[in-house]
Design a protein around this motif. Structure first.
Motif, PDB file in Angstrom:
ATOM      1  N   ASN A  37      -1.208  33.109 -14.665  1.00  0.00           N
ATOM      2  CA  ASN A  37      -0.153  34.072 -14.407  1.00  0.00           C
ATOM      3  C   ASN A  37       1.125  33.315 -14.042  1.00  0.00           C
ATOM      4  O   ASN A  37       1.130  32.081 -13.957  1.00  0.00           O
ATOM      5  CB  ASN A  37      -0.568  35.027 -13.273  1.00  0.00           C
ATOM      6  CG  ASN A  37       0.046  36.397 -13.411  1.00  0.00           C
ATOM      7  OD1 ASN A  37       1.211  36.525 -13.764  1.00  0.00           O
ATOM      8  ND2 ASN A  37      -0.744  37.426 -13.129  1.00  0.00           N
ATOM      9  N   VAL A  38       2.189  34.061 -13.783  1.00  0.00           N
ATOM     10  CA  VAL A  38       3.461  33.457 -13.379  1.00  0.00           C
ATOM     11  C   VAL A  38       3.327  32.858 -11.985  1.00  0.00           C
ATOM     12  O   VAL A  38       2.461  33.264 -11.199  1.00  0.00           O
ATOM     13  CB  VAL A  38       4.606  34.490 -13.404  1.00  0.00           C
ATOM     14  CG1 VAL A  38       4.832  35.008 -14.822  1.00  0.00           C
ATOM     15  CG2 VAL A  38       4.334  35.640 -12.460  1.00  0.00           C
ATOM     16  N   LYS A  39       4.203  31.911 -11.645  1.00  0.00           N
ATOM     17  CA  LYS A  39       4.096  31.240 -10.343  1.00  0.00           C
ATOM     18  C   LYS A  39       4.277  32.209  -9.173  1.00  0.00           C
ATOM     19  O   LYS A  39       3.702  32.025  -8.116  1.00  0.00           O
ATOM     20  CB  LYS A  39       5.084  30.080 -10.233  1.00  0.00           C
ATOM     21  CG  LYS A  39       6.535  30.507 -10.154  1.00  0.00           C
ATOM     22  CD  LYS A  39       7.467  29.328  -9.992  1.00  0.00           C
ATOM     23  CE  LYS A  39       8.902  29.793  -9.918  1.00  0.00           C
ATOM     24  NZ  LYS A  39       9.829  28.702  -9.779  1.00  0.00           N
ATOM     25  N   GLY A  40       5.040  33.292  -9.373  1.00  0.00           N
ATOM     26  CA  GLY A  40       5.272  34.273  -8.318  1.00  0.00           C
ATOM     27  C   GLY A  40       4.030  35.057  -7.930  1.00  0.00           C
ATOM     28  O   GLY A  40       4.011  35.736  -6.902  1.00  0.00           O
ATOM     29  N   PHE A  41       2.975  34.954  -8.744  1.00  0.00           N
ATOM     30  CA  PHE A  41       1.710  35.620  -8.424  1.00  0.00           C
ATOM     31  C   PHE A  41       1.083  35.000  -7.179  1.00  0.00           C
ATOM     32  O   PHE A  41       0.435  35.690  -6.401  1.00  0.00           O
ATOM     33  CB  PHE A  41       0.764  35.505  -9.632  1.00  0.00           C
ATOM     34  CG  PHE A  41      -0.475  36.322  -9.510  1.00  0.00           C
ATOM     35  CD1 PHE A  41      -0.445  37.690  -9.710  1.00  0.00           C
ATOM     36  CD2 PHE A  41      -1.686  35.729  -9.204  1.00  0.00           C
ATOM     37  CE1 PHE A  41      -1.600  38.459  -9.604  1.00  0.00           C
ATOM     38  CE2 PHE A  41      -2.848  36.477  -9.101  1.00  0.00           C
ATOM     39  CZ  PHE A  41      -2.795  37.851  -9.296  1.00  0.00           C
ATOM     40  N   ALA A  42       1.307  33.704  -6.983  1.00  0.00           N
ATOM     41  CA  ALA A  42       0.766  33.003  -5.811  1.00  0.00           C
ATOM     42  C   ALA A  42       1.359  33.603  -4.540  1.00  0.00           C
ATOM     43  O   ALA A  42       2.572  33.739  -4.400  1.00  0.00           O
ATOM     44  CB  ALA A  42       1.094  31.516  -5.890  1.00  0.00           C
ATOM     45  N   GLY A  43       0.481  33.998  -3.632  1.00  0.00           N
ATOM     46  CA  GLY A  43       0.926  34.559  -2.362  1.00  0.00           C
ATOM     47  C   GLY A  43       1.205  36.056  -2.403  1.00  0.00           C
ATOM     48  O   GLY A  43       1.587  36.642  -1.391  1.00  0.00           O
ATOM     49  N   SER A  44       1.008  36.684  -3.559  1.00  0.00           N
ATOM     50  CA  SER A  44       1.283  38.116  -3.680  1.00  0.00           C
ATOM     51  C   SER A  44       0.108  38.946  -3.162  1.00  0.00           C
ATOM     52  O   SER A  44      -1.006  38.444  -2.981  1.00  0.00           O
ATOM     53  CB  SER A  44       1.548  38.472  -5.144  1.00  0.00           C
ATOM     54  OG  SER A  44       0.361  38.332  -5.912  1.00  0.00           O
ATOM     55  N   LYS A  45       0.361  40.228  -2.937  1.00  0.00           N
ATOM     56  CA  LYS A  45      -0.712  41.141  -2.540  1.00  0.00           C
ATOM     57  C   LYS A  45      -1.730  41.272  -3.667  1.00  0.00           C
ATOM     58  O   LYS A  45      -2.923  41.411  -3.413  1.00  0.00           O
ATOM     59  CB  LYS A  45      -0.146  42.511  -2.187  1.00  0.00           C
ATOM     60  CG  LYS A  45       0.657  42.520  -0.914  1.00  0.00           C
ATOM     61  CD  LYS A  45       1.245  43.884  -0.642  1.00  0.00           C
ATOM     62  CE  LYS A  45       2.142  43.828   0.590  1.00  0.00           C
ATOM     63  NZ  LYS A  45       2.864  45.080   0.794  1.00  0.00           N
ATOM     64  N   MET A  46      -1.252  41.200  -4.910  1.00  0.00           N
ATOM     65  CA  MET A  46      -2.167  41.303  -6.048  1.00  0.00           C
ATOM     66  C   MET A  46      -3.083  40.087  -6.098  1.00  0.00           C
ATOM     67  O   MET A  46      -4.268  40.233  -6.405  1.00  0.00           O
ATOM     68  CB  MET A  46      -1.374  41.446  -7.352  1.00  0.00           C
ATOM     69  CG  MET A  46      -2.235  41.816  -8.528  1.00  0.00           C
ATOM     70  SD  MET A  46      -2.966  43.465  -8.319  1.00  0.00           S
ATOM     71  CE  MET A  46      -4.462  43.258  -9.249  1.00  0.00           C
ATOM     72  N   GLU A  47      -2.567  38.903  -5.786  1.00  0.00           N
ATOM     73  CA  GLU A  47      -3.433  37.722  -5.728  1.00  0.00           C
ATOM     74  C   GLU A  47      -4.517  37.930  -4.671  1.00  0.00           C
ATOM     75  O   GLU A  47      -5.690  37.643  -4.908  1.00  0.00           O
ATOM     76  CB  GLU A  47      -2.652  36.452  -5.404  1.00  0.00           C
ATOM     77  CG  GLU A  47      -3.571  35.241  -5.298  1.00  0.00           C
ATOM     78  CD  GLU A  47      -2.992  34.059  -4.528  1.00  0.00           C
ATOM     79  OE1 GLU A  47      -3.567  32.964  -4.640  1.00  0.00           O
ATOM     80  OE2 GLU A  47      -1.996  34.236  -3.810  1.00  0.00           O
ATOM     81  N   GLN A  48      -4.126  38.449  -3.516  1.00  0.00           N
ATOM     82  CA  GLN A  48      -5.096  38.691  -2.447  1.00  0.00           C
ATOM     83  C   GLN A  48      -6.147  39.709  -2.876  1.00  0.00           C
ATOM     84  O   GLN A  48      -7.327  39.573  -2.558  1.00  0.00           O
ATOM     85  CB  GLN A  48      -4.387  39.139  -1.166  1.00  0.00           C
ATOM     86  CG  GLN A  48      -3.537  38.043  -0.550  1.00  0.00           C
ATOM     87  CD  GLN A  48      -4.305  36.744  -0.340  1.00  0.00           C
ATOM     88  OE1 GLN A  48      -5.402  36.750   0.216  1.00  0.00           O
ATOM     89  NE2 GLN A  48      -3.756  35.646  -0.800  1.00  0.00           N
ATOM     90  N   ARG A  49      -5.728  40.734  -3.621  1.00  0.00           N
ATOM     91  CA  ARG A  49      -6.686  41.734  -4.117  1.00  0.00           C
ATOM     92  C   ARG A  49      -7.671  41.096  -5.092  1.00  0.00           C
ATOM     93  O   ARG A  49      -8.875  41.318  -5.003  1.00  0.00           O
ATOM     94  CB  ARG A  49      -5.944  42.885  -4.792  1.00  0.00           C
ATOM     95  CG  ARG A  49      -6.865  43.808  -5.557  1.00  0.00           C
ATOM     96  CD  ARG A  49      -6.568  45.266  -5.362  1.00  0.00           C
ATOM     97  NE  ARG A  49      -7.328  46.115  -6.275  1.00  0.00           N
ATOM     98  CZ  ARG A  49      -8.633  46.346  -6.191  1.00  0.00           C
ATOM     99  NH1 ARG A  49      -9.335  45.798  -5.241  1.00  0.00           N
ATOM    100  NH2 ARG A  49      -9.239  47.130  -7.055  1.00  0.00           N
ATOM    101  N   VAL A  50      -7.168  40.281  -6.010  1.00  0.00           N
ATOM    102  CA  VAL A  50      -8.030  39.596  -6.979  1.00  0.00           C
ATOM    103  C   VAL A  50      -9.051  38.726  -6.242  1.00  0.00           C
ATOM    104  O   VAL A  50     -10.248  38.783  -6.507  1.00  0.00           O
ATOM    105  CB  VAL A  50      -7.203  38.759  -7.968  1.00  0.00           C
ATOM    106  CG1 VAL A  50      -8.077  37.828  -8.793  1.00  0.00           C
ATOM    107  CG2 VAL A  50      -6.384  39.661  -8.885  1.00  0.00           C
ATOM    108  N   LEU A  51      -8.571  37.914  -5.311  1.00  0.00           N
ATOM    109  CA  LEU A  51      -9.466  37.029  -4.564  1.00  0.00           C
ATOM    110  C   LEU A  51     -10.495  37.825  -3.774  1.00  0.00           C
ATOM    111  O   LEU A  51     -11.674  37.471  -3.743  1.00  0.00           O
ATOM    112  CB  LEU A  51      -8.657  36.127  -3.633  1.00  0.00           C
ATOM    113  CG  LEU A  51      -7.794  35.064  -4.312  1.00  0.00           C
ATOM    114  CD1 LEU A  51      -6.903  34.360  -3.281  1.00  0.00           C
ATOM    115  CD2 LEU A  51      -8.649  34.068  -5.057  1.00  0.00           C
ATOM    116  N   SER A  52     -10.078  38.913  -3.152  1.00  0.00           N
ATOM    117  CA  SER A  52     -10.981  39.745  -2.360  1.00  0.00           C
ATOM    118  C   SER A  52     -12.095  40.330  -3.232  1.00  0.00           C
ATOM    119  O   SER A  52     -13.272  40.275  -2.864  1.00  0.00           O
ATOM    120  CB  SER A  52     -10.179  40.860  -1.687  1.00  0.00           C
ATOM    121  OG  SER A  52     -11.031  41.738  -1.014  1.00  0.00           O
TER     122      SER A  52
END
Length: 87
Positions: A37-52
């Motif tokens: 994904n784009v670099k802005g994905f890192a640290g996003s709420k969506m990244e946290q949702r994916v990881l969760s």
């Protein structure tokens, strides 16, 4: 930079759908997942949702910010977010 709406962004719809599919598959789903994904994905709420979701499904996740063209000696620099997950 583009307007970042995070989870509310319509561009996250496909990823949200993927997560729902993975949840419905449970343990019969894939063993490995690779996401870019784009670099802005890192640290996003969506990244946290994916990881969760992935961790709840038993995946071990690793995330990276890489500049693939620079790694390959190509002069176009563009950092990207990468996620590798396995179970």
């Amino acid at each position: 930079e583009a307007l970042q709406l995070d989870i509310a962004d319509a561009r996250c719809a496909a990823l949200q759908h993927l997560l729902r599919c993975l949840e419905s598959l449970g343990e019969s789903g894939p063993r490995w997942i690779a996401l870019e994904n784009v670099k802005g994905f890192a640290g996003s709420k969506m990244e946290q949702r994916v990881l969760s979701v992935l961790q709840a499904l038993g995946f071990n996740c690793s995330t990276f910010l890489l500049d693939p063209p620079a790694c390959l000696g190509i002069p176009n620099h563009r950092k990207r977010f990468f996620l590798l997950a396995d179970r």
